[in-house]
Design a protein around this motif. Structure first.
Motif, short mmCIF file in Angstrom:
data_model
loop_
_atom_site.label_atom_id
_atom_site.label_comp_id
_atom_site.label_asym_id
_atom_site.label_seq_id
_atom_site.Cartn_x
_atom_site.Cartn_y
_atom_site.Cartn_z
N SER A 10 0.80 -1.23 0.00
CA SER A 10 0.00 0.00 0.00
C SER A 10 0.83 1.28 0.00
N ASN A 41 -4.36 6.50 -8.31
CA ASN A 41 -5.68 6.05 -8.74
C ASN A 41 -6.31 4.94 -7.90
N ILE A 43 -6.66 4.74 -4.59
CA ILE A 43 -7.19 5.15 -3.29
C ILE A 43 -8.71 4.96 -3.30
N GLY A 44 -9.21 4.15 -2.38
CA GLY A 44 -10.65 3.94 -2.26
C GLY A 44 -11.25 2.97 -3.25
N VAL A 45 -10.44 2.30 -4.06
CA VAL A 45 -10.94 1.34 -5.03
C VAL A 45 -11.30 0.04 -4.32
N LYS A 46 -12.43 -0.55 -4.71
CA LYS A 46 -12.85 -1.82 -4.12
C LYS A 46 -11.95 -2.94 -4.60
N ASN A 47 -11.87 -4.01 -3.81
CA ASN A 47 -11.09 -5.18 -4.18
C ASN A 47 -11.48 -5.69 -5.56
N ASP A 67 -4.45 -5.92 0.74
CA ASP A 67 -3.51 -4.81 0.95
C ASP A 67 -2.48 -4.69 -0.17
N SER A 69 -1.40 -4.17 -4.27
CA SER A 69 -1.76 -3.67 -5.60
C SER A 69 -1.11 -4.58 -6.64
#
Length: 147
Positions: A10, A41, A43-47, A67, A69
């Motif tokens: 993260s 981009n 930040i706050g994106v769903k799994n 956790d 990317s």
């Protein structure tokens, strides 16, 4: 060809990277670019919600899984749709190995098996295995007993 598969935590530290056909002198550029793209981009994106970008005539598909990317970079026949298919296989394999969407600690605990999965899925820039059961059998590191 799939040019790169990259996993980052993260805060942007690279956990796993696989480059295919990318010169060594360009790898740092790609690492930095992908981590910066994720920081801006994801930040706050769903799994597992896939995001797509295009850079220097290549496609980038990326998302968050727990956790971690995940980034896939492809060109030629690996456009955004083919990368999305490969993405679903990779995320399913990582979730199978970890048992759930991984935390950074769980991801690092299962690092070896995740690397084996990646090697079975993407080989020399091409998607080789797409069957979850076959990938599970191949990463057991036991000689095959049935064909």
């Amino acid at each position: 060809m799939i040019l790169a598969v990259l996993f980052a935590n993260s805060v942007g530290n690279v956990l796993i990277e696989r480059f295919n056909g990318v010169p060594v002198e360009e790898r740092l550029h790609w690492r930095c670019f992908l981590v910066k793209l994720g920081a801006e981009n994801l930040i706050g994106v769903k799994n597992e919600k896939l995001l797509v970008a295009c850079h220097k005539s290549v496609y980038i598909v990326y998302t968050v899984l727990g956790d971690v990317s995940i980034f896939l970079v492809g060109k030629d026949e690996y456009g955004e749709l083919a990368l999305a298919e490969a993405f679903f296989i990779i995320t399913a394999a990582v979730k199978d190995v970890c048992g759930k969407p991984p935390t950074e600690r769980l991801f690092l605990d299962k690092y070896g098996r995740i690397c084996l999965c990646l090697d079975e899925i993407v080989w020399k820039g091409l998607v080789e295995n797409t069957d979850k059961d076959r990938i599970k059998r191949l990463i057991r590191l036991k000689p095959p007993t049935e064909y």
